[in-house]
Motif scaffolding. Structure first.
Motif, mmCIF file in Angstrom:
data_model
loop_
_atom_site.group_PDB
_atom_site.id
_atom_site.type_symbol
_atom_site.label_atom_id
_atom_site.label_comp_id
_atom_site.label_asym_id
_atom_site.label_seq_id
_atom_site.Cartn_x
_atom_site.Cartn_y
_atom_site.Cartn_z
ATOM 1 N N LEU A 186 0.639 -1.242 0.152
ATOM 2 C CA LEU A 186 -0.550 -0.352 0.382
ATOM 3 C C LEU A 186 1.125 1.645 0.159
ATOM 4 C CD1 LEU A 186 -2.458 1.097 0.087
ATOM 5 C CD2 LEU A 186 -2.818 1.152 2.839
ATOM 6 N N GLY A 187 1.979 1.162 1.208
ATOM 7 C CA GLY A 187 3.079 2.580 0.796
ATOM 8 C C GLY A 187 3.498 3.227 -0.589
ATOM 9 N N VAL A 188 3.947 1.547 -1.883
ATOM 10 C CA VAL A 188 4.553 1.666 -2.476
ATOM 11 C C VAL A 188 3.900 2.510 -3.381
ATOM 12 C CG1 VAL A 188 5.353 0.620 -4.858
ATOM 13 C CG2 VAL A 188 5.811 0.395 -2.545
ATOM 14 N N MET A 189 1.974 1.499 -3.639
ATOM 15 C CA MET A 189 1.250 2.315 -4.348
ATOM 16 C C MET A 189 0.643 3.815 -3.838
ATOM 17 S SD MET A 189 -2.233 3.458 -4.736
ATOM 18 C CE MET A 189 -3.278 2.933 -3.446
ATOM 19 N N ILE A 190 0.794 4.492 -2.456
ATOM 20 C CA ILE A 190 0.176 5.714 -2.690
ATOM 21 C C ILE A 190 1.326 6.880 -2.548
ATOM 22 C CG2 ILE A 190 -0.004 7.490 -0.148
ATOM 23 C CD1 ILE A 190 -0.990 4.666 1.354
ATOM 24 N N ALA A 191 2.429 5.999 -2.598
ATOM 25 C CA ALA A 191 4.201 6.927 -3.032
ATOM 26 C C ALA A 191 3.774 7.574 -4.482
ATOM 27 C CB ALA A 191 5.332 6.330 -2.947
ATOM 28 N N ARG A 192 3.906 6.364 -5.307
ATOM 29 C CA ARG A 192 3.350 6.241 -7.251
ATOM 30 C C ARG A 192 2.201 7.244 -7.272
ATOM 31 N NH1 ARG A 192 5.367 0.375 -9.411
ATOM 32 N NH2 ARG A 192 7.229 0.239 -8.047
ATOM 33 N N LEU A 193 1.294 7.160 -6.237
ATOM 34 C CA LEU A 193 0.065 7.613 -7.514
ATOM 35 C C LEU A 193 -0.328 9.053 -6.975
ATOM 36 C CD1 LEU A 193 -3.357 8.282 -7.647
ATOM 37 C CD2 LEU A 193 -3.588 7.998 -5.466
ATOM 38 N N LEU A 194 1.079 9.549 -5.892
ATOM 39 C CA LEU A 194 0.866 10.892 -5.634
ATOM 40 C C LEU A 194 2.135 11.571 -6.746
ATOM 41 C CD1 LEU A 194 1.678 11.037 -1.105
ATOM 42 C CD2 LEU A 194 -0.053 11.653 -2.725
ATOM 43 N N ARG A 195 2.833 10.687 -6.898
ATOM 44 C CA ARG A 195 4.442 11.038 -8.184
ATOM 45 C C ARG A 195 3.330 11.814 -9.361
ATOM 46 N NH1 ARG A 195 7.922 7.387 -5.884
ATOM 47 N NH2 ARG A 195 7.447 5.912 -7.037
ATOM 48 N N THR A 196 1.983 11.232 -9.705
ATOM 49 C CA THR A 196 1.259 11.246 -11.087
ATOM 50 C C THR A 196 1.160 12.897 -10.931
ATOM 51 O OG1 THR A 196 -0.445 11.453 -10.216
ATOM 52 C CG2 THR A 196 0.496 8.879 -10.936
ATOM 53 N N PRO A 242 -0.665 16.043 -9.382
ATOM 54 C CA PRO A 242 -2.440 16.738 -9.032
ATOM 55 C C PRO A 242 -3.791 15.852 -9.887
ATOM 56 C CG PRO A 242 -1.456 18.834 -10.638
ATOM 57 C CD PRO A 242 -0.591 17.572 -10.295
ATOM 58 N N SER A 243 -3.371 15.510 -10.798
ATOM 59 C CA SER A 243 -4.495 13.659 -10.920
ATOM 60 C C SER A 243 -4.220 12.870 -9.709
ATOM 61 C CB SER A 243 -4.026 12.989 -12.482
ATOM 62 O OG SER A 243 -3.255 12.110 -12.374
ATOM 63 N N GLY A 244 -3.655 12.691 -9.079
ATOM 64 C CA GLY A 244 -3.180 11.911 -8.117
ATOM 65 C C GLY A 244 -3.582 11.999 -6.351
ATOM 66 N N LEU A 245 -3.766 13.592 -6.726
ATOM 67 C CA LEU A 245 -3.900 13.942 -5.396
ATOM 68 C C LEU A 245 -5.316 14.310 -5.345
ATOM 69 C CD1 LEU A 245 -1.116 16.710 -5.272
ATOM 70 C CD2 LEU A 245 -1.144 14.840 -3.837
ATOM 71 N N LEU A 246 -5.958 14.179 -6.583
ATOM 72 C CA LEU A 246 -7.402 14.903 -7.296
ATOM 73 C C LEU A 246 -7.778 13.059 -6.258
ATOM 74 C CD1 LEU A 246 -9.553 15.896 -6.880
ATOM 75 C CD2 LEU A 246 -9.399 15.836 -9.064
ATOM 76 N N ALA A 247 -7.408 11.739 -6.991
ATOM 77 C CA ALA A 247 -7.257 10.311 -7.082
ATOM 78 C C ALA A 247 -7.933 9.918 -5.213
ATOM 79 C CB ALA A 247 -6.868 9.374 -7.409
ATOM 80 N N GLY A 248 -6.423 10.453 -4.818
ATOM 81 C CA GLY A 248 -6.582 10.226 -3.120
ATOM 82 C C GLY A 248 -7.650 10.849 -2.573
ATOM 83 N N ALA A 249 -7.869 12.339 -2.606
ATOM 84 C CA ALA A 249 -8.552 12.948 -2.203
ATOM 85 C C ALA A 249 -10.402 12.452 -2.382
ATOM 86 C CB ALA A 249 -9.054 14.644 -2.421
#
Length: 272
Positions: free
Chosen positions: A125-135, A137-144
């Motif tokens: 999960l930690g790896v996925m979160i880090a990779r998502l954030l590196r994408t 604004p679209s990754g930040l929005l997905a997380g939100a």
């Protein structure tokens, strides 16, 4: 009357999952599971048990996304299928994340055919979160967006249960497994024995119990690459002799003691 078991029947039941996911066919996907089946995804998080819970899991993690399975190999032992793969997820915001994964499916025969009794998805999960954030604004929005979806479908307890996957054996578990495999690869049974004990279950291949000395002998010159720590288990893509496979190294719930080593291998030697 019990179903006759064949590798192809088990593989067909498992391969129906990515087809249902790609088609966004919720009923078909949930219908692949037996009554009171358990989904551990990611492994180490709180499991989802039964059709209602599995349907809610689908609503959060599958329905909003486009998911592609990039499978390197399938392994069958007994009533278990293990998939060595990467999963590429494109979220509703356009963020795309690829995560290395090992999937373990335990199947059971029912009146309706083979069904999944337990799905354990080994990914970090930690790896996925880090990779998502590196994408970006679209990754930040997905997380939100994911947070409220988690709470709406799974409740506060379910959202917190998902976060359990951030705990586990982690890097220390990986280091211990590397030491174990290095000792085995060099034929050092004493080094292997120092990392295990008489209670450790060793299966090489899965379903066939061997001694520490036999493990060190059979695993001589083994190679490994993809290593994933999920919950209290480290899963590893391995090559033993002429066969490719996946090893699952399980740790005790309260301390860094290895309780089991199970190695799933190709039915036929591979030239990959």
């Amino acid at each position: 009357m019990p179903l006759e078991r064949t590798d192809e029947d088990l593989l067909a039941a498992v391969r129906a999952s990515p087809r249902a996911v790609a088609a966004h066919d919720k009923d078909a996907w949930v219908g692949l599971f037996a009554e009171q089946a358990a989904v551990h995804d990611p492994y180490g998080s709180r499991e989802h048990i039964g059709p209602d819970a599995i349907a809610r899991f689908y609503n959060v993690f599958i329905a909003p996304n486009a998911i592609a399975f990039r499978v390197d190999r399938d392994l069958v032992a007994g009533y278990t299928v293990v998939r060595d793969l990467h999963i590429e997820t494109t979220m509703s915001t356009g963020a795309t994340v690829t995560v290395p994964m090992h999937l373990r499916y335990d199947l059971v025969g029912t009146d309706g055919g083979w069904r999944i009794a337990r799905l354990a998805a080994h990914w970090e999960l930690g790896v996925m979160i880090a990779r998502l954030l590196r994408t970006g604004p679209s990754g930040l929005l997905a997380g939100a967006k994911l947070g409220p979806q988690l709470v709406a479908e799974l409740g506060i307890g379910g959202a917190l249960g998902m976060m359990r996957a951030l705990r586990g054996v982690g890097g220390s578990g990986k280091r211990r497994v590397r030491r174990l495999f290095a000792a085995a690869a060099s034929g050092d049974s004493g080094g292997v024995r120092a990392l295990l004990d008489e209670r450790t279950v060793i299966e090489l291949p899965a379903g066939h119990t061997v001694s520490v000395a036999e493990f060190a002998d059979r695993a001589r010159d083994m190679k490994w690459d993809k290593m994933i720590a999920a919950g209290r288990t480290v899963s590893v893509s391995v090559r033993v002799a002429a066969s490719n496979g996946v090893a699952f190294v399980e740790f005790a719930p309260d301390r860094p003691r290895i309780t089991a080593v199970r190695v799933f291998l190709d039915a036929e030697p591979s030239d990959d």
